[in-house]
Design a protein around this motif. Structure first.
Motif, PDB file in Angstrom:
ATOM      1  N   LEU A  21     -35.699  27.458  -1.842  1.00 22.23           N
ATOM      2  CA  LEU A  21     -36.936  27.399  -1.046  1.00 22.23           C
ATOM      3  C   LEU A  21     -38.158  27.697  -1.910  1.00 22.23           C
ATOM      4  O   LEU A  21     -39.181  27.003  -1.833  1.00 22.23           O
ATOM      5  N   GLN A  22     -38.072  28.739  -2.740  1.00 23.36           N
ATOM      6  CA  GLN A  22     -39.190  29.094  -3.613  1.00 23.36           C
ATOM      7  C   GLN A  22     -39.482  27.979  -4.613  1.00 23.36           C
ATOM      8  O   GLN A  22     -40.646  27.682  -4.903  1.00 23.36           O
ATOM      9  N   LEU A  23     -38.432  27.374  -5.135  1.00 27.44           N
ATOM     10  CA  LEU A  23     -38.618  26.287  -6.093  1.00 27.44           C
ATOM     11  C   LEU A  23     -39.377  25.130  -5.457  1.00 27.44           C
ATOM     12  O   LEU A  23     -40.372  24.651  -6.017  1.00 27.44           O
ATOM     13  N   VAL A  24     -38.927  24.679  -4.311  1.00 31.60           N
ATOM     14  CA  VAL A  24     -39.568  23.529  -3.664  1.00 31.60           C
ATOM     15  C   VAL A  24     -41.011  23.843  -3.292  1.00 31.60           C
ATOM     16  O   VAL A  24     -41.906  23.008  -3.444  1.00 31.60           O
ATOM     17  N   LYS A  25     -41.269  25.072  -2.818  1.00 29.82           N
ATOM     18  CA  LYS A  25     -42.637  25.468  -2.472  1.00 29.82           C
ATOM     19  C   LYS A  25     -43.557  25.417  -3.681  1.00 29.82           C
ATOM     20  O   LYS A  25     -44.763  25.173  -3.561  1.00 29.82           O
ATOM     21  N   SER A  26     -43.022  25.655  -4.875  1.00 35.90           N
ATOM     22  CA  SER A  26     -43.849  25.768  -6.079  1.00 35.90           C
ATOM     23  C   SER A  26     -44.231  24.433  -6.685  1.00 35.90           C
ATOM     24  O   SER A  26     -45.135  24.369  -7.521  1.00 35.90           O
ATOM     25  N   LEU A  27     -43.574  23.355  -6.296  1.00 36.93           N
ATOM     26  CA  LEU A  27     -43.757  22.076  -6.977  1.00 36.93           C
ATOM     27  C   LEU A  27     -45.079  21.421  -6.596  1.00 36.93           C
ATOM     28  O   LEU A  27     -45.359  21.197  -5.416  1.00 36.93           O
ATOM     29  N   ALA A  28     -45.880  21.111  -7.606  1.00 37.22           N
ATOM     30  CA  ALA A  28     -47.162  20.442  -7.357  1.00 37.22           C
ATOM     31  C   ALA A  28     -46.932  19.004  -6.923  1.00 37.22           C
ATOM     32  O   ALA A  28     -47.576  18.505  -6.002  1.00 37.22           O
ATOM     33  N   GLN A  62     -40.574  19.079 -15.086  1.00 37.11           N
ATOM     34  CA  GLN A  62     -41.830  18.998 -15.815  1.00 37.11           C
ATOM     35  C   GLN A  62     -41.804  17.910 -16.886  1.00 37.11           C
ATOM     36  O   GLN A  62     -42.841  17.415 -17.299  1.00 37.11           O
ATOM     37  N   GLU A  63     -40.612  17.548 -17.338  1.00 33.89           N
ATOM     38  CA  GLU A  63     -40.488  16.603 -18.439  1.00 33.89           C
ATOM     39  C   GLU A  63     -40.057  15.209 -18.005  1.00 33.89           C
ATOM     40  O   GLU A  63     -40.236  14.246 -18.753  1.00 33.89           O
ATOM     41  N   GLN A  64     -39.487  15.074 -16.815  1.00 33.10           N
ATOM     42  CA  GLN A  64     -38.966  13.788 -16.379  1.00 33.10           C
ATOM     43  C   GLN A  64     -39.467  13.438 -14.983  1.00 33.10           C
ATOM     44  O   GLN A  64     -39.861  14.312 -14.210  1.00 33.10           O
ATOM     45  N   ASN A  65     -39.453  12.151 -14.674  1.00 35.68           N
ATOM     46  CA  ASN A  65     -39.786  11.682 -13.332  1.00 35.68           C
ATOM     47  C   ASN A  65     -38.520  11.692 -12.487  1.00 35.68           C
ATOM     48  O   ASN A  65     -37.580  10.940 -12.762  1.00 35.68           O
ATOM     49  N   ILE A  66     -38.492  12.562 -11.502  1.00 36.65           N
ATOM     50  CA  ILE A  66     -37.342  12.687 -10.615  1.00 36.65           C
ATOM     51  C   ILE A  66     -37.760  12.244  -9.211  1.00 36.65           C
ATOM     52  O   ILE A  66     -38.788  12.682  -8.696  1.00 36.65           O
ATOM     53  N   ASP A  67     -36.956  11.382  -8.598  1.00 35.19           N
ATOM     54  CA  ASP A  67     -37.279  10.872  -7.263  1.00 35.19           C
ATOM     55  C   ASP A  67     -36.651  11.701  -6.151  1.00 35.19           C
ATOM     56  O   ASP A  67     -37.217  11.796  -5.060  1.00 35.19           O
ATOM     57  N   LEU A  68     -35.481  12.286  -6.422  1.00 34.57           N
ATOM     58  CA  LEU A  68     -34.741  12.997  -5.375  1.00 34.57           C
ATOM     59  C   LEU A  68     -33.992  14.178  -5.981  1.00 34.57           C
ATOM     60  O   LEU A  68     -33.363  14.037  -7.033  1.00 34.57           O
ATOM     61  N   ALA A 114     -32.836  27.470 -10.927  1.00 34.40           N
ATOM     62  CA  ALA A 114     -34.150  26.858 -10.768  1.00 34.40           C
ATOM     63  C   ALA A 114     -34.923  26.782 -12.079  1.00 34.40           C
ATOM     64  O   ALA A 114     -35.734  25.875 -12.276  1.00 34.40           O
ATOM     65  N   THR A 115     -34.686  27.719 -12.987  1.00 35.02           N
ATOM     66  CA  THR A 115     -35.392  27.711 -14.264  1.00 35.02           C
ATOM     67  C   THR A 115     -35.092  26.437 -15.045  1.00 35.02           C
ATOM     68  O   THR A 115     -36.009  25.786 -15.584  1.00 35.02           O
ATOM     69  N   GLN A 116     -33.816  26.069 -15.112  1.00 33.50           N
ATOM     70  CA  GLN A 116     -33.445  24.825 -15.784  1.00 33.50           C
ATOM     71  C   GLN A 116     -34.064  23.628 -15.071  1.00 33.50           C
ATOM     72  O   GLN A 116     -34.527  22.676 -15.714  1.00 33.50           O
ATOM     73  N   ALA A 117     -34.088  23.673 -13.753  1.00 32.75           N
ATOM     74  CA  ALA A 117     -34.629  22.560 -12.977  1.00 32.75           C
ATOM     75  C   ALA A 117     -36.123  22.378 -13.227  1.00 32.75           C
ATOM     76  O   ALA A 117     -36.612  21.243 -13.345  1.00 32.75           O
ATOM     77  N   ILE A 118     -36.857  23.476 -13.307  1.00 34.76           N
ATOM     78  CA  ILE A 118     -38.293  23.399 -13.546  1.00 34.76           C
ATOM     79  C   ILE A 118     -38.575  22.673 -14.855  1.00 34.76           C
ATOM     80  O   ILE A 118     -39.472  21.824 -14.948  1.00 34.76           O
TER      81      ILE A 118
END
Length: 237
Positions: free
Chosen positions: A62-69, A43-49, A35-39
């Motif tokens: 689950l924690q990663l998805v919950k954290s996304l603004a 934060q730097e790119q527009n990801i659709d899916l 998840a660290t790499q994903a964050i």
């Protein structure tokens, strides 16, 4: 659709990459082992899916998805069916159980694509929509929630930022560029005054001779960011 894979299993990554290449409307932008790499990418790119595993070292899916603004469409791909309810409570597109057949994978992708096309037709958010008043930063192996109002200023250090806040005993060091973090902050409250500094207008005390005073700290401002100072104060003294 620009998509991202997050899975700690190399074989699972390879299978998803191969499946994505067979779907003409999907464009793979990256694959992450945690998840660290994903964050960082999110934060730097527009990801659709995103195709995301759940059980991973450190931060779970689950924690990663919950954290996304700003959450992209999400398809969970996991070997654990017991998290299905938790997953769907996050309004994910689909929940796939490994091993996943290509037919089942394509069905989930088609569902995501239909939602993506529908979202493009939705009206833009209006000024009456309630904005988020906080953000999450990753530091010390945790996702830390910080209120915008508590942030006093931010210092950029190449690929890291040092974030100062009134409710923190010491600044937080997080691996994100100052530009990427700036894009997450409200432009009427936070101002880039130097290539290495962002200040919170609500905590600004005074401006004098090229320095900005915030609490006990003095922040330099650059002539290259003079327009930001003018927007902030009306004039430079």
């Amino acid at each position: 659709m620009r998509c991202l894979i997050i899975d700690d299993e190399p074989l699972a990554l390879e299978l998803l990459e191969d499946n994505i290449k067979q779907v003409e409307y999907l464009q793979l932008t990256g694959s992450c082992r945690n998840a660290t790499q994903a964050i960082q990418i999110l934060q730097e790119q527009n990801i659709d899916l995103i195709f995301c595993d759940i059980q991973m070292p450190g931060i779970s899916g689950l924690q990663l998805v919950k954290s996304l603004a700003q959450k992209p469409l999400v398809i969970f791909v996991t070997a654990y069916e017991q998290f299905a309810i938790d997953g769907f409570e996050l309004d994910v597109v689909d929940y796939l159980l490994k091993p996943v057949s290509f037919e089942r994978f394509l069905k989930a992708c088609n569902k995501a694509h239909a939602m993506f096309e529908l979202n493009k037709k939705q009206p833009e958010p209006t000024a009456t929509d309630k904005p988020r008043k906080y953000l999450f930063v990753y530091a010390d192996y945790n996702l830390i929630k910080i209120s915008h109002d508590d942030i006093t200023y931010i210092e950029g250090l190449k690929d890291y930022v040092k974030l100062y806040a009134t409710n923190l005993p010491k600044p937080i060091l997080s691996r994100i560029t100052i530009k990427a973090l700036e894009e997450q902050l409200p432009a009427d409250q936070f101002f880039r005054v130097h290539k290495s500094y962002i200040v919170n207008l609500d905590h600004l005390h005074s401006i004098r001779k090229g320095r900005i005073k915030i609490g006990d700290a003095e922040i330099p401002f650059s002539e290259n960011y003079k327009d930001a100072i003018n927007r902030m104060t009306g004039k430079i003294q």
